[in-house]
Structures are given as C-alpha cells and as structure tokens.
Motif scaffolding. Structure first.
Motif, PDB file in Angstrom:
ATOM      1  N   THR A 311       8.290  44.913  37.250  1.00  0.00           N
ATOM      2  CA  THR A 311       8.215  46.110  36.426  1.00  0.00           C
ATOM      3  C   THR A 311       8.792  45.785  35.052  1.00  0.00           C
ATOM      4  N   ALA A 312       8.495  46.636  34.081  1.00  0.00           N
ATOM      5  CA  ALA A 312       9.020  46.422  32.728  1.00  0.00           C
ATOM      6  C   ALA A 312      10.543  46.415  32.728  1.00  0.00           C
ATOM      7  N   MET A 313      11.141  47.295  33.540  1.00  0.00           N
ATOM      8  CA  MET A 313      12.601  47.360  33.584  1.00  0.00           C
ATOM      9  C   MET A 313      13.196  46.084  34.181  1.00  0.00           C
ATOM     10  N   GLU A 314      12.597  45.601  35.272  1.00  0.00           N
ATOM     11  CA  GLU A 314      13.091  44.365  35.893  1.00  0.00           C
ATOM     12  C   GLU A 314      12.963  43.192  34.936  1.00  0.00           C
ATOM     13  N   ALA A 315      11.800  43.082  34.293  1.00  0.00           N
ATOM     14  CA  ALA A 315      11.569  41.971  33.372  1.00  0.00           C
ATOM     15  C   ALA A 315      12.544  42.020  32.204  1.00  0.00           C
ATOM     16  N   ARG A 316      12.817  43.230  31.710  1.00  0.00           N
ATOM     17  CA  ARG A 316      13.733  43.393  30.577  1.00  0.00           C
ATOM     18  C   ARG A 316      15.155  43.005  30.974  1.00  0.00           C
ATOM     19  N   GLN A 317      15.601  43.470  32.137  1.00  0.00           N
ATOM     20  CA  GLN A 317      16.968  43.172  32.574  1.00  0.00           C
ATOM     21  C   GLN A 317      17.179  41.673  32.763  1.00  0.00           C
ATOM     22  N   LEU A 318      16.168  40.988  33.276  1.00  0.00           N
ATOM     23  CA  LEU A 318      16.283  39.546  33.473  1.00  0.00           C
ATOM     24  C   LEU A 318      16.166  38.804  32.145  1.00  0.00           C
ATOM     25  N   MET A 319      15.262  39.232  31.295  1.00  0.00           N
ATOM     26  CA  MET A 319      15.083  38.588  29.998  1.00  0.00           C
ATOM     27  C   MET A 319      16.359  38.628  29.165  1.00  0.00           C
ATOM     28  N   ASP A 320      17.103  39.719  29.266  1.00  0.00           N
ATOM     29  CA  ASP A 320      18.282  39.912  28.435  1.00  0.00           C
ATOM     30  C   ASP A 320      19.358  38.852  28.671  1.00  0.00           C
ATOM     31  N   SER A 321      19.355  38.223  29.839  1.00  0.00           N
ATOM     32  CA  SER A 321      20.369  37.215  30.157  1.00  0.00           C
ATOM     33  C   SER A 321      19.705  35.861  30.335  1.00  0.00           C
ATOM     34  N   PHE A 322      20.004  34.930  29.448  1.00  0.00           N
ATOM     35  CA  PHE A 322      19.420  33.594  29.549  1.00  0.00           C
ATOM     36  C   PHE A 322      19.809  32.929  30.866  1.00  0.00           C
ATOM     37  N   ALA A 323      21.076  33.116  31.284  1.00  0.00           N
ATOM     38  CA  ALA A 323      21.553  32.477  32.511  1.00  0.00           C
ATOM     39  C   ALA A 323      20.834  33.032  33.742  1.00  0.00           C
ATOM     40  N   LYS A 324      20.677  34.359  33.818  1.00  0.00           N
ATOM     41  CA  LYS A 324      20.008  34.967  34.964  1.00  0.00           C
ATOM     42  C   LYS A 324      18.519  34.609  34.984  1.00  0.00           C
ATOM     43  N   ALA A 325      17.899  34.651  33.811  1.00  0.00           N
ATOM     44  CA  ALA A 325      16.478  34.320  33.744  1.00  0.00           C
ATOM     45  C   ALA A 325      16.245  32.861  34.134  1.00  0.00           C
ATOM     46  N   SER A 326      17.133  31.977  33.700  1.00  0.00           N
ATOM     47  CA  SER A 326      17.000  30.559  34.044  1.00  0.00           C
ATOM     48  C   SER A 326      17.169  30.349  35.540  1.00  0.00           C
ATOM     49  N   MET A 327      18.105  31.072  36.142  1.00  0.00           N
ATOM     50  CA  MET A 327      18.293  30.959  37.588  1.00  0.00           C
ATOM     51  C   MET A 327      17.040  31.423  38.325  1.00  0.00           C
ATOM     52  N   LEU A 328      16.447  32.519  37.861  1.00  0.00           N
ATOM     53  CA  LEU A 328      15.224  33.015  38.488  1.00  0.00           C
ATOM     54  C   LEU A 328      14.113  31.975  38.414  1.00  0.00           C
ATOM     55  N   ASP A 329      13.909  31.400  37.240  1.00  0.00           N
ATOM     56  CA  ASP A 329      12.823  30.434  37.067  1.00  0.00           C
ATOM     57  C   ASP A 329      13.054  29.168  37.893  1.00  0.00           C
ATOM     58  N   GLN A 330      14.303  28.736  37.967  1.00  0.00           N
ATOM     59  CA  GLN A 330      14.606  27.558  38.780  1.00  0.00           C
ATOM     60  C   GLN A 330      14.366  27.852  40.258  1.00  0.00           C
ATOM     61  N   ALA A 331      14.746  29.049  40.689  1.00  0.00           N
ATOM     62  CA  ALA A 331      14.530  29.428  42.085  1.00  0.00           C
ATOM     63  C   ALA A 331      13.032  29.514  42.388  1.00  0.00           C
ATOM     64  N   ALA A 332      12.273  30.117  41.470  1.00  0.00           N
ATOM     65  CA  ALA A 332      10.829  30.249  41.675  1.00  0.00           C
ATOM     66  C   ALA A 332      10.153  28.877  41.697  1.00  0.00           C
ATOM     67  N   ALA A 333      10.658  27.944  40.882  1.00  0.00           N
ATOM     68  CA  ALA A 333      10.064  26.611  40.795  1.00  0.00           C
ATOM     69  C   ALA A 333      10.232  25.814  42.080  1.00  0.00           C
ATOM     70  N   SER A 334      11.165  26.221  42.939  1.00  0.00           N
ATOM     71  CA  SER A 334      11.372  25.505  44.204  1.00  0.00           C
ATOM     72  C   SER A 334      10.153  25.624  45.118  1.00  0.00           C
ATOM     73  N   GLY A 335       9.398  26.720  44.960  1.00  0.00           N
ATOM     74  CA  GLY A 335       8.238  26.949  45.801  1.00  0.00           C
ATOM     75  C   GLY A 335       8.567  27.425  47.199  1.00  0.00           C
ATOM     76  N   LYS A 336       9.845  27.616  47.504  1.00  0.00           N
ATOM     77  CA  LYS A 336      10.266  28.000  48.848  1.00  0.00           C
ATOM     78  C   LYS A 336      10.316  29.510  49.038  1.00  0.00           C
ATOM     79  N   ILE A 337      10.419  30.228  47.933  1.00  0.00           N
ATOM     80  CA  ILE A 337      10.549  31.687  48.001  1.00  0.00           C
ATOM     81  C   ILE A 337       9.677  32.325  46.933  1.00  0.00           C
TER      82      ILE A 337
END
Length: 476
Positions: A311-337
């Motif tokens: 959602t726009a709200m979820e994307a905005r909340q994650l975008m606002d924090s470089f550290a949180k957004a980076s953690m999300l992308d690293q987790a997604a890149a694992s392909g496990k979840i």
C-alpha cells in the motif's frame, strides 16, 4: 475571487562533516558555548580560510541525487551583511556560479505524483547563534559559525502547504539516504526559508513575494504557509497591496511579524572571495561521487508499490528509513520469503522495538539474514507466531541465530498430529461443562483451543489443534 498560492523554498541542511567548512574546528553539537572556535571561524584579522573538500563532495552528491547539473568549476563568494552572530560581517557562500543547478525533486501528495524544480544548490558557512536569557541578556555562541551548509533553492513550483511539506520530507529522506546530513530537526540540522505569494486563480503572473525566515520544523512550515496565504488574501481583499518584505514566523503565537523590507541580491554586494581559489571537480572525483549514489527514495517507493504490492502507506513508511528499506530488500533478495512477510515484521514488531528502546536498526544485532531465518521458522511451522516475537527480541540483543535461540528457549512447535490428538482428547475429557455448552449451541472453540495451547505449554501448532478439535467436536 479565488486565489492560487505560489511557494518557493530555500532549504538549509547542515552537512555531517567532522570539521567546519573553512577550519579544523569540530562541528559536534551541544558543546559548551564558544568552545569550538578559532581565529578563522571567529573572523580574526589575518586568519585565512581553507575549503573542506568533503563539503564539495557532499554538495555535488546531493546535486546528482536531485538531477542537477554539477558545475565542474565553481567558486566562493562573499555575501556582505552585518549581524551580531556573523563576526566577519560577511558570509562565504556562492553567488553566480553555484556548484549545482537545474534539478528536480519528485514526491507524492494524496497519491498524485508531483515535482518541484531546483534552481540551485550551493555550499556556504553557517552563522553563529544568539542565546537569549532574561538574567544574562543575550550571549553570542560562535560554535555554529563555519558549520558547513548546503542551501537548496527551488523554483516557485509549489502551490500548497501540503505540497511544501511532502517536498521537504523528500529532501530530508534523500539527505538521509546519501548520509550527508544527520537530519536532526531538533538540533537545527535542517531549516528553511519560505517565499509565498498569491495570484488570482488562472493567472500566470507571479505576485509580490513575502519571505519567512528560519522555519525549523516541517509542521511549522505548514502552519507558516497557511497563515501567510490567509494574511495576503485578507490584505488584498481589503484593498491593500502586498509589500516585498521578510517576516519572522513565531510558531508559538502562530503569526509572523515584519523583520525588514525589500531585499535583493544587490543589497549583499557579492564579490568573489579573494582568499579562496576556484574549485575544480575532475573526472576521477566525479566518478567517485556518482558511485556513491544509492537507489533514491522515490524510486524505491514506486518499486515497493509496483513490485512488492504494498500500500502507499506501507511503501512510504519503509522508504522513509534507509536502514529499514535496505533490510527489506536484502530479505526479499534471499528468495526464501515473500517481501510482504518481511515488511510486516519491519513495520510492526521491529519498529516498535526500535521506538521503545530509542535506538536505530544499526545499533542492534538484528540483520536481514536473521529476520529471514525467523520468518522461515514460523512459516514452516517450527515455531508459532507468538514464539517468533520472543525470538525476535533475542535477535536484537545477541549474536545467536534464530535456530539457536529456539533450541535454547525450547520454543519448537509440536506438529505431530498423534501427540496433539492426545492433548485435544484429554482437554475435552476434563471440560465437561464446555462440552455441554457446545451441545447447547454455544461457541466454545476459542476456550478449548486456549486450553489445548496451555496443555502443550504453548508449543502446539494452532492450525493442527483447530483441525483436530473440530474433528473431535463433530463426533459428539
């Protein structure tokens, strides 16, 4: 008559260098008054400035991130004016050849993508600070003198306080992504001057602008803009004319007052600083700066919407924090979840822990790999969601893996249907009243599931418990 507001901003951001722009004094905030000073930043006769190379690097970095043309050859200029906390009676800034020009910042307001052009970005030194006290009077603190700033000057492209706020938020987030400003509003790391004018709706001519100085919160900027728009409309509708002037915004009294009248560039008598040589950014240096630009906030926001289905709200909340957004992308890149699974944990339990403890993600032991392992254990039925919350708390504070914590705390979930069936049958045998209520048409499933979970010490798989309980109740 209906009116349209026209708004331009001048955003000042303190750069997070360790030393000042023209001397080796510390930029650390909160030091005793006048303890971070020297002959250069206090303007002593004969003291000569030397430009901090990191300031140029950071300014060019922000320029590239906002689509500006970086002038490979630029200079420093003296901006002459007197103020008690400006000891030289001039500020070293940039006039006709700023380091960056002609950029554009994109942002969203109520789901609609908008943009605001940047006329220029230039570097300059900050002034000192006046400290007012009813007992001691006014004291001048020169610690802030010479702290490096970049000033980002927009075109008059904004038309509401909401647009101004979202623009400012995007500037702040971009500075944070680039790691060139600590963005601590409470310490004055980001401030802005606001230019507001009004014109009849549909007109293309610019009205007379009024400037409001040094607004240091984004919410304050919203209040200041809304007040000034209403003030100008009131003046015009009562037959008055708007004067070009600079006004001071008082965020306590929620009003502004006149500081000085018409002011233009020629009033500052700019001329090239004779003590500083021109700055040249060669190809090797430019390539280094370019290599340091990460995926930018607006790009990440749109990717989360389009690729991760947020959602726009979820994307905005994650975008606002470089550290949180980076953690999300690293987790997604694992392909496990799935990315959404990681996002849910980051936006809920992880954010709550960080807020409660008052720490940043980088201050903890939690990594993207640890988060992925935790989610895999939950989704695979090894542990329950409730147990996962216990594991997460330990992951913040220890070097252990999720599996090690589960073993140490005895949190493995029981999924053996034979073992769980025995628990279900035992619970039914011990709760005759619940059975009677069930036969009378009452809903007792939640109670019985709770009793089964209690009997399994919280380790029974809830899905299996529910399935087997339903089967046993159907036999009654």
């Amino acid at each position: 008559m209906k009116y349209e507001a026209v708004i331009g901003l001048e955003v000042h951001a303190e750069l997070s260098t360790k030393s000042k722009i023209f001397c080796a004094c510390s930029t650390e905030f909160g030091a005793p008054i006048n303890s971070h000073t020297c002959p250069v930043c206090t303007g002593m006769p004969g003291a000569l400035p030397v430009l901090n190379k990191q300031v140029v690097h950071y300014a060019a970095k922000m320029g590239l991130a906002t689509g500006c043309t970086v002038n490979r050859l630029c200079k420093s200029d003296r901006k002459n004016y007197f103020y008690p906390d400006l000891p030289k009676a001039y500020q070293i800034s940039q006039f006709d050849v700023p380091i960056c020009e002609n950029g554009e910042v994109f942002f969203y307001v109520d789901g609609e993508k908008k943009s605001c052009r940047l006329e220029r970005i230039h570097f300059e030194e900050d002034a000192g600070k006046l400290l007012h006290d009813e007992i001691d009077g006014t004291v001048v603190d020169f610690n802030r003198c010479g702290v490096p700033l970049i000033e980002m000057v927009t075109k008059p492209d904004l038309h509401s306080s909401a647009e101004a706020k979202e623009f400012l938020e995007m500037i702040k987030t971009t500075l944070s992504y680039l790691d060139i400003c600590d963005c601590k509003m409470e310490e004055g790391s980001i401030r802005c001057d606001i230019n507001v004018s009004i014109r009849p709706e549909g007109s293309t001519e610019l009205g007379t602008r009024v400037e409001m100085k040094n607004v240091n919160t984004f919410s304050g900027a919203v209040r200041a803009i809304d007040y000034e728009i209403a003030r100008q409309i009131d003046v015009v509708e009562h037959g008055g004319t708007i004067q070009q002037e600079t006004r001071r915004w008082d965020d306590v009294k929620l009003k502004n007052t006149v500081m000085r009248t018409k002011e233009d560039a020629q009033d500052y008598r700019y001329f090239p600083d004779p003590d500083l040589i021109a700055v040249e950014i060669d190809d090797a240096w430019m390539h280094q700066i370019e290599s340091e630009i990460p995926e930018l906030p607006i790009t990440r926001y749109e990717r989360y919407l389009n690729e991760y289905g947020m959602t726009a709200m979820e994307a905005r909340q994650l975008m606002d924090s470089f550290a949180k957004a980076s953690m999300l992308d690293q987790a997604a890149a694992s392909g496990k979840i799935k990315p959404k699974a990681a996002a849910n944990w980051i936006l809920s339990d992880i954010s709550k822990y960080l807020n409660d403890k008052g720490v940043e993600l980088g201050d903890t032991k939690l990594t993207a790999d640890k988060l992925v392992d935790l989610i895999v254990l939950i989704e695979g039925g090894t542990i329950s969601g409730a147990a996962g919350k216990k594991v997460l708390k330990a992951l913040f504070e220890t070097d252990e893996t999720a599996e090690q914590i589960v073993d140490r705390m005895g949190l493995k979930q029981v999924s053996d249907e034979g073992a769980i069936l025995a628990i279900v049958q035992d619970v039914l045998a011990k709760n005759e009243k619940a059975i009677a209520d069930y036969k009378a048409g009452k809903n007792v499933t939640g109670f019985l599931v709770g009793q089964c979970m209690k009997a399994s010490r919280g380790q029974g798989n809830p899905q299996i418990i529910n399935k087997l309980l339903a089967q046993e109740l159907a036999k009654l």
